[in-house]
Scaffold this motif. Structure first.
Motif, PDB file in Angstrom:
ATOM      1  N   LYS A   1       0.802  -1.218   0.000  1.00 11.71           N
ATOM      2  CA  LYS A   1       0.000   0.000   0.000  1.00 11.71           C
ATOM      3  C   LYS A   1       0.841   1.278   0.000  1.00 11.71           C
ATOM      4  O   LYS A   1       0.398   2.314  -0.495  1.00 11.71           O
ATOM      5  N   THR A   2       2.035   1.214   0.573  1.00 11.34           N
ATOM      6  CA  THR A   2       2.880   2.412   0.638  1.00 11.34           C
ATOM      7  C   THR A   2       3.967   2.420  -0.427  1.00 11.34           C
ATOM      8  O   THR A   2       4.631   3.438  -0.626  1.00 11.34           O
ATOM      9  N   GLY A   3       4.175   1.292  -1.102  1.00 14.27           N
ATOM     10  CA  GLY A   3       5.169   1.223  -2.172  1.00 14.27           C
ATOM     11  C   GLY A   3       6.607   1.241  -1.687  1.00 14.27           C
ATOM     12  O   GLY A   3       7.515   1.600  -2.444  1.00 14.27           O
ATOM     13  N   VAL A   4       6.832   0.858  -0.435  1.00 12.16           N
ATOM     14  CA  VAL A   4       8.203   0.851   0.108  1.00 12.16           C
ATOM     15  C   VAL A   4       8.777  -0.561   0.046  1.00 12.16           C
ATOM     16  O   VAL A   4       8.036  -1.546  -0.029  1.00 12.16           O
ATOM     17  N   PRO A   5      10.114  -0.687   0.078  1.00  7.66           N
ATOM     18  CA  PRO A   5      10.712  -2.025   0.059  1.00  7.66           C
ATOM     19  C   PRO A   5      10.573  -2.748   1.394  1.00  7.66           C
ATOM     20  O   PRO A   5      10.329  -2.133   2.438  1.00  7.66           O
ATOM     21  N   ILE A   6      10.742  -4.055   1.325  1.00  7.40           N
ATOM     22  CA  ILE A   6      10.753  -4.923   2.503  1.00  7.40           C
ATOM     23  C   ILE A   6      12.192  -5.347   2.748  1.00  7.40           C
ATOM     24  O   ILE A   6      12.901  -5.731   1.813  1.00  7.40           O
ATOM     25  N   LEU A   7      12.623  -5.272   3.999  1.00  5.39           N
ATOM     26  CA  LEU A   7      13.992  -5.630   4.363  1.00  5.39           C
ATOM     27  C   LEU A   7      13.964  -6.872   5.248  1.00  5.39           C
ATOM     28  O   LEU A   7      13.624  -6.797   6.427  1.00  5.39           O
ATOM     29  N   PRO A   8      14.313  -8.050   4.704  1.00  7.27           N
ATOM     30  CA  PRO A   8      14.329  -9.262   5.534  1.00  7.27           C
ATOM     31  C   PRO A   8      15.533  -9.287   6.465  1.00  7.27           C
ATOM     32  O   PRO A   8      16.618  -8.807   6.113  1.00  7.27           O
ATOM     33  N   MET A   9      15.334  -9.844   7.641  1.00  8.17           N
ATOM     34  CA  MET A   9      16.408  -9.932   8.637  1.00  8.17           C
ATOM     35  C   MET A   9      16.281 -11.259   9.376  1.00  8.17           C
ATOM     36  O   MET A   9      15.184 -11.649   9.775  1.00  8.17           O
ATOM     37  N   TYR A  10      17.407 -11.949   9.535  1.00  8.13           N
ATOM     38  CA  TYR A  10      17.403 -13.199  10.298  1.00  8.13           C
ATOM     39  C   TYR A  10      18.220 -13.015  11.573  1.00  8.13           C
ATOM     40  O   TYR A  10      19.356 -12.522  11.534  1.00  8.13           O
ATOM     41  N   ILE A  11      17.646 -13.437  12.706  1.00  5.47           N
ATOM     42  CA  ILE A  11      18.313 -13.370  14.011  1.00  5.47           C
ATOM     43  C   ILE A  11      18.456 -14.794  14.542  1.00  5.47           C
ATOM     44  O   ILE A  11      17.481 -15.560  14.545  1.00  5.47           O
ATOM     45  N   SER A  12      19.656 -15.152  14.980  1.00  2.00           N
ATOM     46  CA  SER A  12      19.879 -16.493  15.528  1.00  2.00           C
ATOM     47  C   SER A  12      18.777 -16.870  16.498  1.00  2.00           C
ATOM     48  O   SER A  12      18.372 -16.064  17.340  1.00  2.00           O
TER      49      SER A  12
END
Length: 201
Positions: free
Chosen positions: A144-155
């Motif tokens: 809806k906002t047209g912004v990117p998604i930033l995936p993050m993995y935490i142990s």
């Protein structure tokens, strides 16, 4: 809770608090962050996995000041805690009622993204594993906002002085205008756990 209407985010307080969070979690766990160069400028939806209470501050520590202003969508029960609720607001947190379509929280999230802030939201909606799947909220907000998604993995196996690895993946844009958020939500979770291999190296 009485007084919450006047509670608000304090960017300067957050800016001062981030190094304290980084230092305390470095002392408690010891952690490394890979991929800070992937943090985009401007608004984006930051999506980490979530299986322990330490994940929100660790995600904030990983972004550091590189991420700019950070807002955190958090379960409303946290804002029922005496004394602490005001701190959550100051740090950029805002409540969401997970039991319903919380329009106030959605509006706050969308406004934050359009203003160029980072929005931290756990796509699983609560603590869980890869098998639990993802909710559609993060996907919907990004579309809806047209912004990117930033995936993050935490142990996931975090214990005292057991080193934690945090991997920030490459940002990606969901299909513009889609109304089917489920495939986007599944893709977010797939990208998060694809980073697990880098953490295990």
């Amino acid at each position: 809770m009485k007084g919450q209407k006047n509670a608000k985010y304090h960017p300067k307080f957050q800016w001062l608090a981030i190094p304290c969070i980084q230092m305390s979690y470095q002392l408690w766990y010891g952690y490394t962050v890979t991929g800070r160069e992937n943090i985009p400028k401007g608004g984006c939806v930051v999506c980490p996995n979530h299986n322990q209470n330490a994940d929100p501050p660790l995600a904030a520590a990983a972004l550091g000041h590189t991420g700019g202003k950070l807002m955190v969508m958090a379960k409303k029960e946290l804002f029922d805690l005496p004394l602490l609720w005001r701190l959550f607001y100051w740090l950029g947190g805002f409540p969401v009622d997970r039991g319903k379509a919380d329009l106030a929280a959605i509006k706050t999230a969308m406004r934050s993204l359009k203003d160029g802030k980072k929005l931290l939201i756990f796509p699983q909606g609560t603590r869980g594993t890869e098998a639990d799947g993802a909710k559609e909220g993060a996907a919907m907000l990004a579309v809806k906002t047209g912004v990117p998604i930033l995936p993050m993995y935490i142990s996931e196996d975090k214990k005292f002085r057991r080193h934690v690895h945090i991997i920030i993946g490459e940002p990606f844009l969901p299909p513009a205008g889609t109304r089917d958020y489920a495939p986007v939500a599944d893709d977010i979770l797939r990208r998060i756990y694809a980073l697990r291999g880098e953490a295990d190296k």
